[in-house]
Design a protein around this motif. Structure first.
Motif, PDB file in Angstrom:
ATOM      1  N   VAL A   1       0.833  -1.206   0.000  1.00 35.05           N
ATOM      2  CA  VAL A   1       0.000   0.000   0.000  1.00 35.05           C
ATOM      3  C   VAL A   1       0.868   1.257   0.000  1.00 35.05           C
ATOM      4  CG1 VAL A   1      -1.607   1.348   1.437  1.00 35.05           C
ATOM      5  CG2 VAL A   1      -2.035  -1.075   1.020  1.00 35.05           C
ATOM      6  N   PHE A   2       2.009   1.203   0.663  1.00 35.13           N
ATOM      7  CA  PHE A   2       2.883   2.369   0.761  1.00 35.13           C
ATOM      8  C   PHE A   2       3.925   2.440  -0.357  1.00 35.13           C
ATOM      9  CE2 PHE A   2       0.973   2.784   4.852  1.00 35.13           C
ATOM     10  CZ  PHE A   2       1.071   4.138   5.148  1.00 35.13           C
ATOM     11  N   THR A   3       3.918   1.491  -1.281  1.00 33.40           N
ATOM     12  CA  THR A   3       4.885   1.484  -2.374  1.00 33.40           C
ATOM     13  C   THR A   3       4.469   2.482  -3.448  1.00 33.40           C
ATOM     14  OG1 THR A   3       5.410  -0.834  -1.976  1.00 33.40           O
ATOM     15  CG2 THR A   3       5.953   0.033  -4.145  1.00 33.40           C
ATOM     16  N   ASN A   4       5.458   3.189  -3.980  1.00 34.39           N
ATOM     17  CA  ASN A   4       5.228   4.091  -5.114  1.00 34.39           C
ATOM     18  C   ASN A   4       5.945   3.537  -6.322  1.00 34.39           C
ATOM     19  OD1 ASN A   4       3.565   6.257  -4.234  1.00 34.39           O
ATOM     20  ND2 ASN A   4       5.256   6.957  -2.960  1.00 34.39           N
ATOM     21  N   PRO A   5       5.387   3.588  -7.517  1.00 34.29           N
ATOM     22  CA  PRO A   5       4.048   4.087  -7.827  1.00 34.29           C
ATOM     23  C   PRO A   5       2.981   3.165  -7.264  1.00 34.29           C
ATOM     24  CG  PRO A   5       5.004   3.092  -9.772  1.00 34.29           C
ATOM     25  CD  PRO A   5       6.070   3.078  -8.709  1.00 34.29           C
ATOM     26  N   VAL A   6       1.782   3.719  -7.111  1.00 32.82           N
ATOM     27  CA  VAL A   6       0.666   2.986  -6.502  1.00 32.82           C
ATOM     28  C   VAL A   6       0.319   1.771  -7.354  1.00 32.82           C
ATOM     29  CG1 VAL A   6      -1.746   3.145  -5.808  1.00 32.82           C
ATOM     30  CG2 VAL A   6      -0.219   5.080  -5.460  1.00 32.82           C
ATOM     31  N   SER A   7       0.204   0.635  -6.708  1.00 26.67           N
ATOM     32  CA  SER A   7      -0.083  -0.621  -7.397  1.00 26.67           C
ATOM     33  C   SER A   7      -1.577  -0.762  -7.661  1.00 26.67           C
ATOM     34  CB  SER A   7       0.386  -1.799  -6.548  1.00 26.67           C
ATOM     35  OG  SER A   7       0.014  -3.012  -7.143  1.00 26.67           O
ATOM     36  N   ALA A   8      -1.904  -1.354  -8.799  1.00 26.35           N
ATOM     37  CA  ALA A   8      -3.300  -1.653  -9.136  1.00 26.35           C
ATOM     38  C   ALA A   8      -3.558  -3.150  -9.032  1.00 26.35           C
ATOM     39  CB  ALA A   8      -3.617  -1.152 -10.532  1.00 26.35           C
ATOM     40  N   SER A   9      -2.635  -3.895  -8.413  1.00 28.39           N
ATOM     41  CA  SER A   9      -2.788  -5.344  -8.346  1.00 28.39           C
ATOM     42  C   SER A   9      -2.975  -5.864  -6.918  1.00 28.39           C
ATOM     43  CB  SER A   9      -1.578  -6.022  -8.990  1.00 28.39           C
ATOM     44  OG  SER A   9      -0.411  -5.717  -8.265  1.00 28.39           O
ATOM     45  N   ILE A  10      -3.329  -4.989  -5.983  1.00 30.03           N
ATOM     46  CA  ILE A  10      -3.569  -5.409  -4.605  1.00 30.03           C
ATOM     47  C   ILE A  10      -5.043  -5.786  -4.485  1.00 30.03           C
ATOM     48  CG2 ILE A  10      -3.471  -4.761  -2.174  1.00 30.03           C
ATOM     49  CD1 ILE A  10      -1.465  -2.564  -2.980  1.00 30.03           C
ATOM     50  N   GLU A  11      -5.310  -6.976  -3.990  1.00 29.49           N
ATOM     51  CA  GLU A  11      -6.698  -7.391  -3.830  1.00 29.49           C
ATOM     52  C   GLU A  11      -7.356  -6.589  -2.717  1.00 29.49           C
ATOM     53  OE1 GLU A  11      -7.549 -11.521  -3.473  1.00 29.49           O
ATOM     54  OE2 GLU A  11      -6.414 -12.043  -5.273  1.00 29.49           O
ATOM     55  N   TRP A  12      -8.608  -6.199  -2.967  1.00 27.69           N
ATOM     56  CA  TRP A  12      -9.338  -5.402  -1.984  1.00 27.69           C
ATOM     57  C   TRP A  12      -9.448  -6.126  -0.655  1.00 27.69           C
ATOM     58  CZ3 TRP A  12     -10.401  -0.953  -0.276  1.00 27.69           C
ATOM     59  CH2 TRP A  12     -11.342  -0.808   0.720  1.00 27.69           C
ATOM     60  N   ARG A  13      -9.699  -7.441  -0.686  1.00 31.35           N
ATOM     61  CA  ARG A  13      -9.875  -8.171   0.570  1.00 31.35           C
ATOM     62  C   ARG A  13      -8.609  -8.125   1.418  1.00 31.35           C
ATOM     63  NH1 ARG A  13      -8.627 -14.060   0.209  1.00 31.35           N
ATOM     64  NH2 ARG A  13      -7.558 -14.311  -1.761  1.00 31.35           N
TER      65      ARG A  13
END
Length: 84
Positions: free
Chosen positions: A12-24
């Motif tokens: 969550v704190f990694t830049n650039p922001v990831s779009a592959s983190i599951e919402w759950r």
């Protein structure tokens, strides 16, 4: 906090922001930090911790959180004093 929650926190704190983190995984992280879950109507969910509130819509039909949701989760974690 379990190891998988720590991995999600770092993601969550990694830049650039990831779009592959599951919402759950993000939701589990927020719960693990002590946030209370307040279910809303439909896909709406709110998290409350230490007087701070964050409102999200669970992504659907995809499992992955949108980039703006990851940024909002990061902001909520910072406001509640949780950082990697």
């Amino acid at each position: 906090m379990q190891g998988k929650h720590r991995k999600t926190l770092i993601a969550v704190f990694t830049n650039p922001v990831s779009a592959s983190i599951e919402w759950r995984a993000i939701e589990a992280l927020l719960k693990a930090t002590g946030a209370n879950v307040i279910e809303g109507s439909g896909s709406r969910v709110r998290f409350e911790k230490d007087g701070e509130i964050a409102t999200f819509h669970r992504p659907h039909p995809a499992k992955e959180a949108k980039r703006y949701q990851v940024r909002d989760a990061r902001d909520f974690l910072i406001r509640t004093g949780v950082t990697p």
